[in-house]
Design a protein around this motif. Sequence first.
Motif, mmCIF file in Angstrom:
data_model
loop_
_atom_site.group_PDB
_atom_site.id
_atom_site.type_symbol
_atom_site.label_atom_id
_atom_site.label_comp_id
_atom_site.label_asym_id
_atom_site.label_seq_id
_atom_site.Cartn_x
_atom_site.Cartn_y
_atom_site.Cartn_z
ATOM 1 N N THR A 1 0.824 -1.210 0.000
ATOM 2 C CA THR A 1 0.000 0.000 0.000
ATOM 3 C C THR A 1 0.858 1.261 0.000
ATOM 4 O OG1 THR A 1 -1.770 -1.141 1.200
ATOM 5 C CG2 THR A 1 -1.778 1.267 1.256
ATOM 6 N N VAL A 2 1.797 1.327 0.927
ATOM 7 C CA VAL A 2 2.642 2.518 1.056
ATOM 8 C C VAL A 2 3.574 2.665 -0.136
ATOM 9 C CG1 VAL A 2 4.436 3.621 2.446
ATOM 10 C CG2 VAL A 2 2.512 2.483 3.570
ATOM 11 N N PRO B 1 10.704 3.469 4.238
ATOM 12 C CA PRO B 1 10.766 2.590 5.416
ATOM 13 C C PRO B 1 9.429 2.538 6.151
ATOM 14 C CG PRO B 1 12.645 4.078 5.361
ATOM 15 C CD PRO B 1 11.685 4.566 4.306
ATOM 16 N N ILE B 2 9.039 1.351 6.572
ATOM 17 C CA ILE B 2 7.813 1.165 7.354
ATOM 18 C C ILE B 2 8.224 0.695 8.739
ATOM 19 C CG2 ILE B 2 5.647 -0.104 7.557
ATOM 20 C CD1 ILE B 2 5.577 -0.265 4.527
ATOM 21 N N ILE B 3 7.955 1.524 9.731
ATOM 22 C CA ILE B 3 8.458 1.280 11.083
ATOM 23 C C ILE B 3 7.311 1.016 12.056
ATOM 24 C CG2 ILE B 3 9.818 2.229 12.978
ATOM 25 C CD1 ILE B 3 11.194 4.058 10.972
ATOM 26 N N PRO B 4 7.269 -0.137 12.677
ATOM 27 C CA PRO B 4 6.264 -0.384 13.724
ATOM 28 C C PRO B 4 6.653 0.400 14.967
ATOM 29 C CG PRO B 4 7.753 -2.239 13.560
ATOM 30 C CD PRO B 4 8.118 -1.311 12.447
ATOM 31 N N TYR B 5 5.661 0.879 15.701
ATOM 32 C CA TYR B 5 5.995 1.649 16.895
ATOM 33 C C TYR B 5 4.926 1.486 17.971
ATOM 34 C CZ TYR B 5 2.523 5.377 16.164
ATOM 35 O OH TYR B 5 1.350 6.082 16.037
ATOM 36 N N GLU C 1 -6.598 6.504 -2.047
ATOM 37 C CA GLU C 1 -5.906 5.397 -2.705
ATOM 38 C C GLU C 1 -5.312 4.439 -1.672
ATOM 39 O OE1 GLU C 1 -2.244 4.576 -5.888
ATOM 40 O OE2 GLU C 1 -2.885 6.627 -5.437
ATOM 41 N N HIS C 2 -4.808 5.005 -0.575
ATOM 42 C CA HIS C 2 -4.229 4.192 0.495
ATOM 43 C C HIS C 2 -5.233 3.147 0.982
ATOM 44 C CE1 HIS C 2 -1.748 3.539 4.211
ATOM 45 N NE2 HIS C 2 -2.932 3.241 4.718
ATOM 46 N N TRP C 3 -6.431 3.600 1.328
ATOM 47 C CA TRP C 3 -7.434 2.682 1.863
ATOM 48 C C TRP C 3 -7.928 1.706 0.797
ATOM 49 C CZ3 TRP C 3 -7.552 1.660 6.617
ATOM 50 C CH2 TRP C 3 -7.276 2.641 7.582
ATOM 51 N N ASP C 4 -8.038 2.157 -0.428
ATOM 52 C CA ASP C 4 -8.479 1.279 -1.505
ATOM 53 C C ASP C 4 -7.509 0.112 -1.676
ATOM 54 O OD1 ASP C 4 -10.237 0.769 -3.937
ATOM 55 O OD2 ASP C 4 -8.289 0.981 -4.914
ATOM 56 N N ILE C 5 -6.211 0.421 -1.677
ATOM 57 C CA ILE C 5 -5.204 -0.633 -1.853
ATOM 58 C C ILE C 5 -5.132 -1.526 -0.624
ATOM 59 C CG2 ILE C 5 -2.750 -1.098 -2.216
ATOM 60 C CD1 ILE C 5 -2.576 1.576 -3.691
#
Length: 373
Positions: free
Chosen positions: A298-299, A307-311, A361-365
């Motif tokens: 998605t991102v 980068p996708i960072i969990p927090y 678009e984010h939510w659609d994907i």
Amino acid sequence: ENAIEYKRIAGYFSSNTFAVAAKGFSKFFNNGGHMKMIVNVVLRPKDYEEIKKSLKNPEEIYNKHQNDEHHDEFDLTGISKSHIEDMVKNHRSLIDAEYAINADSGGGRLDKNYKPIAYQIQAAEKTYADYTISITNPGGHSSRPTKVNAIYDLAQALKEIESYAFPVQSNDITLEYFKMRSDAEKNQLGKAMLDFSINPNDTKAAEIISNDPNQIGIIKTTCVATMLDAGHAENALPQSASANINCRLFPGTEVAEISSKLREIISNPNIKINVSGTPKSAPASPLKEEIMDALRKTVHAQYPDLPIIPYMTTGATDGRALRAGGIPTYGSIAFFSRGEDNFAHGLNERVLVKSFFDALEHWDILIKELSKN
């Protein structure tokens, strides 16, 4: 005023929300306009009755409140929490799910020049809990001081709390956070983050992280004195003294555990310890690969290789109630923003125009990717 259709989704409902548009709504209904709303099921009795009346005669309702300067306060946060907890406890079959996506946390980060630097997914929340420590004694006239003084006793207890270091803790979310965040810190802190992500038992790395006020809360429970109340007169020995201890509990830590720990830390058995309210703790949500894979797709569809960072956040959302009820929850706001533009809950709260449309678009994907599984 000339509209003939109005649609709105509102997580919480209060008539005060629409006060600024009362005149417009009055004409809207008189012109035969149609409104469709999706709102929280919790309504004030007054609002419920007014809504029913307005369906019959909207002009009468408008005239009635046109000069009304009194506005009831409405604790939206309290209703939100009680409602989601009620759903989890008493209506579980209506919301039961393998996991939940929370649109009230997470999101993308932009630098000061609006360049995307990272996307964060919230997978844990610290539990907010206030504890009151207090002591009383006979008091007396200040010209005849005794060995017993409530202020001195409380001060000693506060120093004991200050001196205590809560043990280092970690989970999948915080270790992954430190691993990915270390790349952005080109200094001793960055190296400590990387070392800690590899070995959570690295005491030297944990000490360096603990010395940073922005990071200490991510590796342990914290408790700090925030308010004091003592004495009743300038010329009298204090008969009472109390302090508020604000704690942020690491996920999985029970409220009662901290009560017991404070009792252990404070050497004076006459100091009383009470929990304020009914805080509840919740565990962290495991980083499910299907969630992370869907979020990456998605991102990266909009921001390749970001980068996708969990927090873990120190704030509070409905996700805490869901996690406490056994439903893993992941925060994924679709908006990107700069830190200096964060005016959450303020009258100047805002969203970038580009971010607003990108969010569609984010939510659609994301929804389509998750539905594949």
